[in-house]
Scaffold this motif. Structure first.
Motif, mmCIF file in Angstrom:
data_model
loop_
_atom_site.group_PDB
_atom_site.id
_atom_site.type_symbol
_atom_site.label_atom_id
_atom_site.label_comp_id
_atom_site.label_asym_id
_atom_site.label_seq_id
_atom_site.Cartn_x
_atom_site.Cartn_y
_atom_site.Cartn_z
ATOM 1 N N UNK A 1 -10.476 -16.609 -1.934
ATOM 2 C CA UNK A 1 -11.940 -16.459 -1.535
ATOM 3 C C UNK A 1 -13.067 -16.237 -2.764
ATOM 4 N N UNK A 2 -12.394 -15.991 -3.896
ATOM 5 C CA UNK A 2 -13.183 -15.829 -5.079
ATOM 6 C C UNK A 2 -13.457 -17.302 -5.484
ATOM 7 N N UNK B 1 -10.041 4.519 -2.632
ATOM 8 C CA UNK B 1 -11.160 4.543 -3.542
ATOM 9 C C UNK B 1 -12.372 4.186 -2.644
ATOM 10 N N UNK C 1 -18.551 -8.515 -2.721
ATOM 11 C CA UNK C 1 -19.320 -9.257 -1.645
ATOM 12 C C UNK C 1 -20.244 -7.967 -0.935
ATOM 13 N N UNK D 1 -1.949 -11.488 -3.409
ATOM 14 C CA UNK D 1 -3.235 -11.498 -3.823
ATOM 15 C C UNK D 1 -3.885 -12.985 -3.672
ATOM 16 N N UNK E 1 -5.257 3.636 -10.457
ATOM 17 C CA UNK E 1 -5.237 4.997 -10.002
ATOM 18 C C UNK E 1 -4.266 5.966 -10.661
ATOM 19 N N UNK F 1 -7.139 -12.954 -1.881
ATOM 20 C CA UNK F 1 -8.291 -12.598 -2.663
ATOM 21 C C UNK F 1 -8.726 -13.513 -3.816
ATOM 22 N N UNK G 1 -11.899 -15.663 4.393
ATOM 23 C CA UNK G 1 -13.103 -15.056 3.803
ATOM 24 C C UNK G 1 -14.076 -14.995 4.880
ATOM 25 N N UNK H 1 -6.241 -1.796 1.322
ATOM 26 C CA UNK H 1 -5.640 -1.876 -0.024
ATOM 27 C C UNK H 1 -6.399 -0.721 -0.991
ATOM 28 N N UNK H 2 -7.587 -0.332 -0.495
ATOM 29 C CA UNK H 2 -8.523 0.453 -1.440
ATOM 30 C C UNK H 2 -9.044 1.552 -0.731
ATOM 31 N N UNK I 1 -17.843 -5.074 -8.230
ATOM 32 C CA UNK I 1 -16.909 -4.667 -6.986
ATOM 33 C C UNK I 1 -16.995 -3.183 -6.838
ATOM 34 N N UNK J 1 -2.988 -3.797 -8.223
ATOM 35 C CA UNK J 1 -3.493 -3.648 -9.231
ATOM 36 C C UNK J 1 -4.413 -2.275 -8.934
ATOM 37 N N UNK J 2 -5.102 -2.188 -7.857
ATOM 38 C CA UNK J 2 -5.896 -0.965 -7.647
ATOM 39 C C UNK J 2 -5.267 0.041 -7.643
ATOM 40 N N UNK J 3 -3.877 -0.063 -7.241
ATOM 41 C CA UNK J 3 -3.247 1.212 -7.277
ATOM 42 C C UNK J 3 -2.721 1.864 -8.529
ATOM 43 N N UNK K 1 -11.584 -9.527 -11.463
ATOM 44 C CA UNK K 1 -11.872 -8.803 -10.284
ATOM 45 C C UNK K 1 -10.617 -8.280 -9.437
ATOM 46 N N UNK K 2 -9.598 -9.467 -9.418
ATOM 47 C CA UNK K 2 -8.479 -9.156 -8.403
ATOM 48 C C UNK K 2 -7.247 -8.483 -9.130
ATOM 49 N N UNK K 3 -7.283 -8.365 -10.323
ATOM 50 C CA UNK K 3 -6.160 -7.915 -10.945
ATOM 51 C C UNK K 3 -6.559 -6.915 -12.102
ATOM 52 N N UNK K 4 -7.910 -6.599 -12.486
ATOM 53 C CA UNK K 4 -8.583 -5.852 -13.359
ATOM 54 C C UNK K 4 -8.033 -6.008 -14.876
ATOM 55 N N UNK L 1 -14.256 -5.151 -2.283
ATOM 56 C CA UNK L 1 -13.176 -5.196 -3.197
ATOM 57 C C UNK L 1 -13.420 -6.481 -4.018
ATOM 58 N N UNK L 2 -14.018 -7.634 -3.434
ATOM 59 C CA UNK L 2 -14.272 -8.702 -4.296
ATOM 60 C C UNK L 2 -15.645 -8.853 -4.813
ATOM 61 N N UNK M 1 0.968 -1.242 -0.123
ATOM 62 C CA UNK M 1 0.081 0.053 -0.118
ATOM 63 C C UNK M 1 0.781 1.249 -0.057
ATOM 64 N N UNK N 1 -19.345 -13.936 -3.667
ATOM 65 C CA UNK N 1 -18.958 -12.760 -4.800
ATOM 66 C C UNK N 1 -19.706 -12.699 -5.848
#
Lengths: 553, 264
Positions: free
Chosen positions: A414-415, B232, B56, A408, A285, A411, B215, B228-229, B39, A280-282, A336-339, B53-54, A261, B34
C-alpha cells in the motif's frame, strides 16, 4: 393457481414433542460440558512437573513435524534440539564444526565426502549410534515413498551413500556441490534412531521421534503442544553449546500462536516465556515493559522483496525497472511498517546475514526522484494523453503488484502504491490468500511485481529464482553469463572463488533491476527477562535451547 | 398500499445515499496517500480524525470507505432481492415442476451457512467490489426467497382475496392488485434487513482479508487493519466499527417502518 390451494393442515402435536426436545437439549448441553471439562482438565505430564519448564510460542502450525518429510522452518525450532546432525555451522563464524561426525574429508574431485563418526553416543531410546544408524536415516530420506519435501532437494546431485565401517560414513555425489555441508547441518538431516524408525511408519514417526540431541521428545499433540525435555546423558554437543547447570532449562513446552496479534498478549499474560515473530508495533510496546526484552535475530536468505516481471509491459523495459528502484523511498516504507529500530533496509538479493553477501550493493539505487525522472525523460515517458498517468509509447504505465496477505506485505504494497501514484503511475494491488495462489499467478505471468522470499545461509538456494531454467524464475530473465556464474558458484568449494562469483551475481541482478529489495528479515523475539542465554543457530530460526538459563526459577 | 409519509421509510435511504454521493466532497485528503513520518497521529486541524498505521487520513478513508461499503451493501441486496424474489415467486405460483425445482434449490442453498457460502463464492472469484457483492448477495438469496414464499402465501390467505375471486376478478388481477401489494411491506422490510446483513457480511469478509484490494478504503478493511494496533490506537477500529453500526441501525429503522401496519 396453486397459490390458492387449501392450506389447512393438521395441528402439530407440540404437547408430545416439547418435553422430548427439552430432554434432548439438556442431554446435549450436559455432554458438551463434560467434554469441555475433560479437555480443560488435561494437563502436560504431571510426573515431569518438578522440571525447570518454559513455554515457547511457535508462530505456525506446520503441516507436519517429521524433519525428513516436512519442509517448514518452524519444525526445526523444537527438533534442532532433539537431533544432532553430522556437522554444525558455528552461529558466529559460520564455520563448520563437529556434530555427530568428529572429522570429515572431501575427495580430490569433490564427489566423495567421508565422515568419521563419534563413538559412545546413544539415542534417547538407548540404541547405540553408529554408521549403520546414519545410513538408515539417509535411506529414509532418499526413499521415494518417504516423500521428502525439503531434505531430498537439499542433497542436490546425490549419488549414493554407504557405511564404510562401524564409525565411517560415506556420501557420494554425481558432481561437485558446494552447499552439501550446509545442507547436512540443518535439522532436516537429523540422525534418527533406527529402532524408533523400525517401530513406526512414515505417518506415525513424527509422534515418536528419537534422536541423539540435548533434548528428547516427550509428546506432540497437533494444534496443542509439542513437548521436549532434557537428555541428562548428553555430552557430545558442538563446541558452542553451553554445558548443563542447575539453572539450565529442563523442559520446553511449545504452543502455537498463529495470529500475530495474540503473541504479545500471550507473552504479557505469562502464557509463554518466549515468542517469535512479534509484529513491530507490538515489539515496540514490549520494549517499554521492563519484564520483557526483544531479541532481534537476523535471518539469512532473501530479504522481503518483489520480483519484477521482465516479460510484461512496462517492467519489461530495464529503464522502467531502474527508475522504479530510484523512485521508491524504501527507507520510508521500512520506517513506517517495521519501525526504525527493527529495520535493516535491504539493498540486494541477499540479506546482510547471508554468506557471501556483498555490502557494495548498499551504494546502488539511493532514493532519488531526480534520477528516476531523468531516466523517464530519456526513455520518452510522459503523460501523452493528459489523464495524469504517465505513458510510454502511448501506453499508460500500469503496474500490477501481487503478494500474499501476511508478513506485512499488504502494508508495504500500500505504501508503494501511494508513492508510485504520486509520480504518475497507476497501481493495482492483488492480495492472495495462499502460496498455491501465488505460484499460479507467478506462472501465469500476469503481474509486474510479485513478492516472495526464501531463507538460507548458503546462497545456492537462489539458483531456482535466477537460473533461466529455474523452477521459480518468476522474473523470466534469461542471461547465459548469469546462469554460468550461478552454476559455477554451487560447484566450486573454494570460498574466495565463491565470494567473487556471488558478488558478480548480486551486482548483475541489481544492475538489471530484477528485484525491488525492501527489508532484511528480522525475527523479533519477545522474551521474559527471567531467561538468559538465548542464541540462535546459524540459519536464524532455530534456538539453542540448551543454552537457555533461568535467572530466578 | 404503502404510504410513504412516515420518515422511517425514506429518511435512512436519503442519509445513506447522501453519504455515498457526497463522500468525495467532504473528504479532505486522498484516502490512499500515505505521509511518511505521520503514522498513528491523533486528531489535528490537518487530519480531523488523525492518521492510520500507514500515515493516511482517517476521516477521508472513513467517508470514502462508507461509499464503498454502502454501495456494496446496495449491490448485494439488489442481487439477493432480484434472484430471491424470482425463486420465491417460482416456488409459489409456478407450475408444479418449477415449484418443486425452485423449492429444492432454495432448501439446498439454505443448508449452507450464509457466511460460508459467501466465502466459497468469494474465494472462487477475483477480488473486486462487484465480486464481493455477488458473494454476499448469493448468501442472502435463499432467506429472501423463503420470506417471499411466506409473504405471498400469507397475503393469498386473506379473506379479501376470496372476495375478489368470488366477484370474478381474473387470476392475474388477483395476483398483481391484491396478493403482491399485500406482500410488499414484508418484502421491503426484509430487504432492509438483508441490506444490513450484507454490509456486516461485507465487513466480515474484508476483515478476513477477502475484501480485495487492501488499499481500498472500506470499513471492513479498516477494522481489519486497525486490529494490529488496537491498544495504541483503538479509534482505528472503533470509528469504522461505529459507522458500520450506525448504518446498520439506519437500515433497521427502515425495516421497522416498512413492517408497521398500514393505516389508510
Amino acid at each position: 393457481m396453486s397459490l390458492l390451494r387449501s392450506r389447512s393442515r393438521g395441528r402439530t402435536r407440540w404437547g408430545l414433542w416439547l418435553p422430548l426436545v427439552g430432554v434432548f437439549a439438556c442431554a446435549l448441553s450436559a455432554i458438551s460440558l463434560a467434554v469441555i471439562g475433560t479437555i480443560m482438565s488435561e494437563s502436560v505430564d504431571e510426573e515431569d512437573d518438578d522440571l525447570l519448564t518454559i513455554t515457547y510460542g511457535l508462530t505456525l502450525l506446520p503441516s507436519g513435524f517429521d524433519p525428513h518429510i516436512h519442509r517448514s522452518a518452524e519444525l526445526g525450532i523444537p527438533l534442532h534440539s532433539v537431533y544432532d546432525t553430522l556437522v554444525y555451522r558455528h552461529p558466529e563464524t559460520l564455520e563448520f564444526v563437529a556434530g555427530l561426525a568428529d572429522e570429515w574429508e572431501v575427495s580430490e574431485n569433490g564427489l566423495i565426502y567421508t565422515f568419521r563418526l563419534k563413538e559412545g553416543v546413544f539415542f534417547h531410546d538407548g540404541t547405540p549410534f553408529n554408521a549403520d544408524a546414519v545410513a538408515v536415516t539417509f535411506d529414509r530420506i532418499i526413499a521415494p515413498e518417504t516423500g521428502s519435501q525439503k531434505a531430498l532437494a537439499l542433497l542436490g546431485p546425490y549419488a549414493g551413500h554407504r557405511a564404510v565401517d562401524a564409525y565411517t560414513f560415506e556420501l557420494q555425489l554425481s558432481e561437485p556441490y558446494a552447499p552439501l555441508l550446509d545442507a547436512l547441518s540443518q535439522p532436516y538431516f537429523g540422525i534418527a534412531s533406527p529402532t524408533a524408525l523400525a517401530n513406526t511408519t512414515n505417518a506415525t514417526y513424527q509422534y515418536h521421534q528419537v534422536g541423539t540431541g540435548p533434548f528428547e521428545m516427550v509428546e506432540y499433540i497437533p494444534g496443542d503442544r509439542f513437548v521436549i525435555k532434557r537428555n541428562p546423558d548428553y555430552n557430545w554437543g558442538p563446541v558452542y553449546l553451553a554445558s548443563y547447570t542447575d539453572t539450565s532449562v529442563e523442559r520446553v513446552i511449545f504452543r502455537f500462536y498463529e495470529l500475530p496479534e495474540t503473541r504479545r498478549i500471550a507473552l504479557e499474560a505469562g502464557d509463554v516465556d518466549l515468542v517469535g515473530e512479534l509484529p513491530p508495533t507490538d515489539a515496540d510496546l514490549i520494549l517499554r515493559n521492563q519484564d520483557f526484552r526483544i531479541h532481534q535475530e537476523l535471518i539469512p536468505g532473501q530479504p522481503l522483496q518483489f520480483f519484477f516481471n521482465t516479460a510484461k509491459f512496462p517492467t519489461d523495459d530495464i529503464r522502467i525497472r531502474q527508475a522504479l528502484l530510484y523512485a521508491t523511498n524504501r527507507e520510508a516504507v521500512v520506517g513506517t511498517v517495521f519501525f526504525d529500530q527493527f529495520s535493516p533496509m535491504a539493498y540486494g538479493p541477499l540479506s546482510a546475514a547471508t554468506q557471501f553477501y556483498d555490502p557494495a550493493m548498499q551504494t546502488l539505487y539511493p532514493h532519488s526522484l531526480e534520477r528516476a525522472n531523468t531516466i523517464f525523460e530519456s526513455a520518452g515517458v510522459e503523460d501523452s494523453d493528459g489523464d495524469n498517468i504517465l505513458d510510454l509509447n502511448g501506453e499508460p504505465l500500469r503496474l500490477k503488484v501481487v503478494f500474499m496477505g501476511f508478513g506485512f506485505l499488504p502494508e508495504v504494497s500500500q505504501l508503494l502504491e501511494s508513492q508510485w501514484r504520486e509520480i504518475g503511475l497507476e497501481v493495482e494491488l492483488v492480495q492472495l490468500g495462499s502460496f498455491a495462489d501465488l505460484r499460479e499467478y507467478a506462472e501465469s505471468g500476469d503481474f509486474n511485481l510479485i513478492a516472495f522470499n526464501d531463507f538460507g545461509v548458503d546462497p545456492a538456494f537462489i539458483n531456482r529464482f535466477y537460473l533461466s531454467s529455474g523452477d521459480s524464475n518468476w522474473t523470466r530473465f534469461s542471461d547465459p553469463e548469469l546462469d554460468g556464474w550461478l552454476i559455477e558458484a554451487t560447484r566450486t568449494t573454494d570460498l574466495e572463488t565463491r565470494q567473487e562469483l556471488y558478488s558478480a551475481i548480486q551486482r548483475r541482478i541489481m544492475e538489471q533491476g530484477l528485484i525491488l529489495p525492501i527489508r532484511d528479515y528480522v525475527n523479533l523475539v519477545g522474551i521474559t527477562t527471567r531467561l538468559d542465554g538465548l542464541i540462535y543457530a546459524a540459519h536464524g530460526w532455530w534456538p539453542l535451547l540448551s543454552n537457555l538459563v533461568v535467572d530466578s526459577p | 398500499m404503502l404510504s410513504f409519509q412516515h420518515p422511517g421509510y425514506w429518511l435512512p435511504a436519503v442519509i445513506l445515499l447522501g453519504l455515498v454521493l457526497l463522500a468525495p466532497l467532504v473528504a479532505t485528503h486522498d484516502p490512499i496517500h500515505a505521509t511518511p513520518g505521520r503514522e498513528l497521529e491523533g486528531p489535528s486541524a490537518d487530519h480531523w480524525l488523525g492518521t492510520d498505521r500507514l500515515g493516511r487520513d482517517v476521516w477521508s478513508r472513513l467517508v470514502i470507505g462508507g461509499r464503498r461499503t454502502i454501495t456494496g451493501g446496495f449491490l448485494a441486496t439488489g442481487i439477493a432481492i432480484g434472484i430471491g424474489t424470482m425463486l420465491g415467486g417460482f416456488a409459489t405460483v409456478g407450475p408444479y415442476l418449477m415449484r418443486e425445482t425452485a423449492t429444492v434449490l432454495i432448501d439446498a442453498l439454505l443448508a449452507f451457512p450464509a457466511i460460508l457460502l459467501a466465502l466459497v463464492v468469494r474465494t472462487a472469484l477475483e477480488g473486486s467490489l462487484v465480486t464481493l457483492s455477488l458473494a454476499i448477495g448469493v448468501a442472502s438469496i435463499a432467506p429472501y426467497a423463503r420470506v417471499t414464499i411466506s409473504a405471498l402465501n400469507t397475503a393469498a390467505l386473506q379473506p379479501h382475496i376470496e372476495g375478489a375471486q368470488s366477484i370474478g376478478a381474473s387470476q392475474w388481477r388477483v395476483l398483481t392488485r391484491h396478493i403482491v401489494p399485500g406482500a410488499l411491506p414484508t418484502l421491503l422490510s426484509f430487504a432492509s434487513v438483508v441490506f444490513a446483513w450484507s454490509m456486516l457480511y461485507g465487513a466480515a469478509l474484508a476483515f478476513l482479508g477477502l475484501g480485495g484490494n487492501p488499499s481500498a478504503p472500506d470499513w471492513g478493511i479498516m477494522i481489519a487493519q486497525g486490529r494490529g494496533v488496537l491498544t495504541q490506537a483503538p479509534q482505528l477500529v472503533l470509528l469504522p466499527g461505529g459507522f458500520l453500526a450506525l448504518t446498520v441501525w439506519l437500515a433497521e429503522i427502515s425495516a421497522d417502518a416498512f413492517s408497521r401496519p398500514i393505516r389508510r
